[in-house]
Design a protein around this motif. Structure first.
Motif, PDB file in Angstrom:
ATOM      1  N   ILE A 293      11.224 -30.286   4.659  1.00 32.19           N
ATOM      2  CA  ILE A 293      10.934 -29.665   5.954  1.00 32.19           C
ATOM      3  C   ILE A 293      11.966 -30.104   6.980  1.00 32.19           C
ATOM      4  CG2 ILE A 293       9.303 -29.667   7.887  1.00 32.19           C
ATOM      5  CD1 ILE A 293       7.051 -29.644   5.798  1.00 32.19           C
ATOM      6  N   LYS A 294      12.315 -31.385   6.991  1.00 31.36           N
ATOM      7  CA  LYS A 294      13.327 -31.886   7.927  1.00 31.36           C
ATOM      8  C   LYS A 294      14.674 -31.210   7.683  1.00 31.36           C
ATOM      9  CE  LYS A 294      11.265 -36.404   8.733  1.00 31.36           C
ATOM     10  NZ  LYS A 294      11.418 -37.860   8.542  1.00 31.36           N
ATOM     11  N   GLU A 295      15.052 -31.070   6.417  1.00 24.96           N
ATOM     12  CA  GLU A 295      16.313 -30.403   6.085  1.00 24.96           C
ATOM     13  C   GLU A 295      16.303 -28.957   6.556  1.00 24.96           C
ATOM     14  OE1 GLU A 295      16.876 -30.773   1.875  1.00 24.96           O
ATOM     15  OE2 GLU A 295      17.199 -32.932   1.980  1.00 24.96           O
ATOM     16  N   GLN A 296      15.170 -28.289   6.366  1.00 31.92           N
ATOM     17  CA  GLN A 296      15.054 -26.881   6.752  1.00 31.92           C
ATOM     18  C   GLN A 296      15.118 -26.736   8.268  1.00 31.92           C
ATOM     19  OE1 GLN A 296      15.092 -24.853   4.205  1.00 31.92           O
ATOM     20  NE2 GLN A 296      14.957 -22.945   5.311  1.00 31.92           N
ATOM     21  N   LYS A 297      14.517 -27.667   9.011  1.00 30.44           N
ATOM     22  CA  LYS A 297      14.585 -27.632  10.473  1.00 30.44           C
ATOM     23  C   LYS A 297      16.034 -27.741  10.938  1.00 30.44           C
ATOM     24  CE  LYS A 297      10.185 -29.813  11.708  1.00 30.44           C
ATOM     25  NZ  LYS A 297       9.599 -31.038  12.299  1.00 30.44           N
ATOM     26  N   ILE A 298      16.786 -28.626  10.317  1.00 37.56           N
ATOM     27  CA  ILE A 298      18.196 -28.796  10.672  1.00 37.56           C
ATOM     28  C   ILE A 298      18.976 -27.523  10.380  1.00 37.56           C
ATOM     29  CG2 ILE A 298      20.312 -30.046  10.081  1.00 37.56           C
ATOM     30  CD1 ILE A 298      18.478 -32.517   9.621  1.00 37.56           C
ATOM     31  N   LEU A 299      18.691 -26.916   9.239  1.00 34.74           N
ATOM     32  CA  LEU A 299      19.372 -25.672   8.871  1.00 34.74           C
ATOM     33  C   LEU A 299      19.082 -24.567   9.879  1.00 34.74           C
ATOM     34  CD1 LEU A 299      21.063 -24.108   6.817  1.00 34.74           C
ATOM     35  CD2 LEU A 299      18.974 -23.670   5.543  1.00 34.74           C
ATOM     36  N   VAL A 300      17.830 -24.430  10.291  1.00 26.62           N
ATOM     37  CA  VAL A 300      17.460 -23.406  11.273  1.00 26.62           C
ATOM     38  C   VAL A 300      18.165 -23.677  12.603  1.00 26.62           C
ATOM     39  CG1 VAL A 300      15.538 -22.512  12.668  1.00 26.62           C
ATOM     40  CG2 VAL A 300      15.259 -22.805  10.212  1.00 26.62           C
TER      41      VAL A 300
ATOM     42  N   LYS B 148      13.649 -19.446   8.533  1.00 27.15           N
ATOM     43  CA  LYS B 148      12.442 -19.664   9.330  1.00 27.15           C
ATOM     44  C   LYS B 148      11.186 -19.404   8.503  1.00 27.15           C
ATOM     45  CE  LYS B 148      14.224 -18.826  13.974  1.00 27.15           C
ATOM     46  NZ  LYS B 148      14.175 -17.961  15.163  1.00 27.15           N
ATOM     47  N   LYS B 149      11.227 -18.361   7.670  1.00 30.09           N
ATOM     48  CA  LYS B 149      10.084 -18.064   6.800  1.00 30.09           C
ATOM     49  C   LYS B 149       9.856 -19.196   5.806  1.00 30.09           C
ATOM     50  CE  LYS B 149      10.444 -13.031   6.970  1.00 30.09           C
ATOM     51  NZ  LYS B 149      10.797 -11.821   6.209  1.00 30.09           N
ATOM     52  N   ASP B 150      10.941 -19.707   5.232  1.00 32.34           N
ATOM     53  CA  ASP B 150      10.835 -20.829   4.297  1.00 32.34           C
ATOM     54  C   ASP B 150      10.230 -22.050   4.983  1.00 32.34           C
ATOM     55  OD1 ASP B 150      11.957 -19.257   2.327  1.00 32.34           O
ATOM     56  OD2 ASP B 150      13.954 -20.164   2.481  1.00 32.34           O
TER      57      ASP B 150
END
Length: 82
Positions: A27-34, A69-71
């Protein structure tokens, strides 16, 4: 003999904790990507990597951002379910 009350964790608890930590990391990685995709200039190009290969293809920035964002939303729901 003295009796000691040693509480051993349930077998599923440790696995569940490890799964929760791993999901939290993703989740942290995905937040950074977004955030990174959100802050890109309009003229910047975005590439996506094909699964299990080193080949990258040009992608639409808007589609990539909405997909990420969906992920992220799906990961957050899964984290809450655990």
């Amino acid at each position: 003999m003295s009796s000691k009350n040693i509480q051993q964790p349930e077998p599923g608890t440790q696995e569940e904790l490890a799964q929760k930590e791993e999901l939290n990391k993703k989740i942290k990685e995905q937040k950074i990507l977004v955030d990174e995709l959100s802050n890109l200039k309009k003229n910047r190009r975005v590439y996506t990597q094909q699964p299990n290969s080193n080949i990258f293809f040009l992608a639409d920035k808007g589609e990539s951002l909405s997909s990420c964002k969906k992920d992220l939303d799906n990961m957050r729901k899964e984290y809450q379910d655990i």
